[in-house]
Design an enzyme around this catalytic site. Structure first.
Site, PDB file in Angstrom:
ATOM      1  NE  ARG A   1      -5.305   0.104  13.046  1.00  0.00           N
ATOM      2  CZ  ARG A   1      -4.627   0.173  11.732  1.00  0.00           C
ATOM      3  NH1 ARG A   1      -3.050   0.143  11.958  1.00  0.00           N
ATOM      4  NH2 ARG A   1      -5.311   0.244  10.785  1.00  0.00           N
TER       5      ARG A   1
ATOM      6  CE  LYS B   1      -2.830   0.796   3.390  1.00  0.00           C
ATOM      7  NZ  LYS B   1      -2.751   2.208   4.037  1.00  0.00           N
ATOM      8  CB  SER B   2       3.727   2.356   1.941  1.00  0.00           C
ATOM      9  OG  SER B   2       3.233   2.305   3.351  1.00  0.00           O
TER      10      SER B   2
ATOM     11  CE  LYS C   1      -0.149   4.212  12.959  1.00  0.00           C
ATOM     12  NZ  LYS C   1       0.529   5.155  11.693  1.00  0.00           N
TER      13      LYS C   1
ATOM     14  CG  ASP D   1       0.559   0.087   9.402  1.00  0.00           C
ATOM     15  OD1 ASP D   1       0.439   1.131  10.328  1.00  0.00           O
ATOM     16  OD2 ASP D   1       0.904   0.529   8.431  1.00  0.00           O
TER      17      ASP D   1
HETATM   18  C1  S3P Z   1       2.534   4.863   6.049  1.00  0.00           C
HETATM   19  C2  S3P Z   1       3.110   5.279   7.326  1.00  0.00           C
HETATM   20  C3  S3P Z   1       2.974   4.770   8.485  1.00  0.00           C
HETATM   21  C4  S3P Z   1       1.713   3.476   8.593  1.00  0.00           C
HETATM   22  C5  S3P Z   1       0.839   3.898   7.527  1.00  0.00           C
HETATM   23  C6  S3P Z   1       1.381   4.094   6.212  1.00  0.00           C
HETATM   24  C7  S3P Z   1       3.018   5.423   4.785  1.00  0.00           C
HETATM   25  O1  S3P Z   1       2.559   5.707   9.354  1.00  0.00           O
HETATM   26  O2  S3P Z   1       1.163   3.435   9.746  1.00  0.00           O
HETATM   27  O3  S3P Z   1      -0.187   3.078   7.567  1.00  0.00           O
HETATM   28  O4  S3P Z   1       2.686   4.929   3.787  1.00  0.00           O
HETATM   29  O5  S3P Z   1       4.093   6.220   4.912  1.00  0.00           O
HETATM   30  P1  S3P Z   1       3.259   6.817  10.065  1.00  0.00           P
HETATM   31  O6  S3P Z   1       3.627   8.041   8.966  1.00  0.00           O
HETATM   32  O7  S3P Z   1       2.674   7.341  11.440  1.00  0.00           O
HETATM   33  O8  S3P Z   1       4.821   6.350  10.031  1.00  0.00           O
END
Ligand code: S3P
Length: 428
Positions: free
Chosen positions: A346, A22-23, A342, A315
């Site tokens: 959570r 996803k990221s 989140k 996550d």
């Molecule tokens: C993400 C970073 C994380 C993660 C999120 C996706 C990203 O959050 O929890 O689901 O794609 O950059 P943080 O920005 O708090 O690290």
């Protein structure tokens, strides 16, 4: 709503793939949209979150074709973005919201960003604060902490920013703004957050300098279109890794999973808990490493999870909490207060929903304490609209006696549209 029953003799066996990360999928669309030329993306995650990113960039005038996991983006550079006629709706996606604000930090037009009820509760001042410091005109509910947020690009000056939160979304937003600023922007984080932005900016031809916890880049660099191959999402694989470890008679291989070291805390934790998990066929075709991960039913022991490990598995904590209910002894999760902001709080949703199934679990200020091993009993539970809570509860149903009814189960479409179909096939 979904009703699932316990798996008695048959475990989960076979070889599977999970959808794209996803990221990385978000970033591929965003960076392709601000690059010059045609970017091709394979392995894209067509989940609701990443489709929100595509929708926002289309509204900003970018031509994007998407068919399943294949995306073609015709970028005209960041200067090619156009004032949107409509509100930019990020849906449930915090990554879309925060990174988009970084992209829009210098655009010479007005945009308004909104999201769903969950987004409306998530703090945005961690991004709007540094962007304002750089010169962006930005406002929103509670002076810019919550959506709706309205933004008009300023002429940006570079900053040296010391981030109070270790967050890849904050780091990425500041770097995206920094690309458009005068001078060199530097960001220092309190601990290493995921580094997909740094890796992908380099793949698009930018120079990014990393020195331990400090990242810097010079403004004025432009991105050149490229081909991005998205590996499977380790955060999605995590549900099957834990299922493979705790459901009796299981033996699962998950192919082509991303194993970027900033994301593999789940593998380290499962190993420390005593799981038989192995990582093989490691490859790096593009900027992100991937491998096959194998797991089989194992007897687990409780451990402490804290400190620098937390951002590497933040996550995955909902599914790790389920694993801990099936481990001998006590598992303590701490230093994880970020869980409260989140998609849901959570700490509360994990503790409350697992308690309904009979887990011995209690919330703490910055995490939770879980006592194993508990016999779970099926009942009615709720995802509260949080995809990762929905999937964790579905894996719990494989062990829980009787039937488990999951309300708001459709939340899984955010990151894993075919989750229930795939689980059904594995259960056969
Ligand atoms: C993400 C970073 C994380 C993660 C999120 C996706 C990203 O959050 O929890 O689901 O794609 O950059 P943080 O920005 O708090 O690290």
């Amino acid at each position: 709503m979904k009703t699932l029953s316990r798996l008695v003799q048959t475990g989960l066996t076979g070889t599977i793939r999970v959808p794209g990360d996803k990221s990385i999928s978000h970033r591929a669309v965003m960076f392709g949209s601000i690059a010059h030329g045609k970017t091709m993306v394979d392995g894209f995650l067509p989940g609701e979150d990443c489709l929100s990113t595509i929708d926002c960039f289309r509204k900003l005038g970018v031509e994007i074709r998407q068919e399943n996991d294949h995306v073609v983006i015709n970028g005209n550079g960041i200067e090619g973005l156009r004032e949107p006629k409509d509100i930019l709706d990020v849906g449930n996606s915090g990554t879309t919201c925060r990174l988009l604000l970084g992209v829009l930090a210098n655009t010479p037009f007005h945009s308004c960003v909104i999201g769903d009820d969950s987004i409306a509760k998530r703090p945005m001042n961690r991004v709007t604060g540094p962007l304002r410091e750089m010169g962006t005109k930005i406002d929103g509910r509670d002076t810019g902490n919550y959506t709706p947020i309205s933004i008009r690009g300023g002429s940006l000056k570079a900053i040296d920013y010391v981030s109070p939160v270790g967050s890849a979304q904050v780091k990425s937003a500041v770097l995206l703004a920094g690309l458009q600023a005068d001078g060199t922007t530097t960001l220092t984080e309190p601990h290493h957050s995921r580094d997909h932005t740094e890796r992908m900016l380099r793949a698009f031809g930018c120079e990014v300098v990393v020195n331990d916890l400090t990242v810097s880049l010079k403004g004025g660099q432009s991105l050149t279109a490229t081909h991005i191959e998205v590996p499977g999402d380790i955060s999605s694989a995590a549900f099957y890794l834990v299922a493979g470890a705790i459901v009796p008679n299981s033996d699962l291989t998950i192919e082509k999973v991303g194993i970027n070291p900033t994301r593999t805390g789940i593998v380290d934790v499962l190993k420390e808990m005593g799981a038989e998990v192995t990582v093989t066929n490691q490859q790096t075709e593009t900027s992100e490493p991937f491998a096959d991960v194998h797991i089989k039913t194992s007897s687990l022991e409780g451990i402490e999870i804290s400190g620098d490990l937390i951002p590497r598995l933040i996550d995955e904590i909902p599914i790790i909490a389920l694993a801990a209910t099936q481990a001998k002894g006590t598992t303590v999760i701490k230093d994880a207060a970020e869980l409260k902001v989140k998609e849901t709080n959570r700490i509360d949703t994990v503790v409350n929903e697992l308690k309904k199934l009979g887990a011995q679990i209690e919330a703490t200020e910055d995490g939770m304490i879980i006592h194993g091993k508990a016999d779970l009993v099926g009942t009615t539970v709720d995802s509260h609209g949080d995809h990762r809570i929905g999937m964790m509860l579905a894996i719990a149903s494989c062990l829980a006696d009787g039937e488990t009814v999951i309300q708001n189960s459709e939340a899984v479409h955010v990151s894993y549209p075919a989750f229930f179909e795939q689980l059904e096939q594995l259960r056969k």
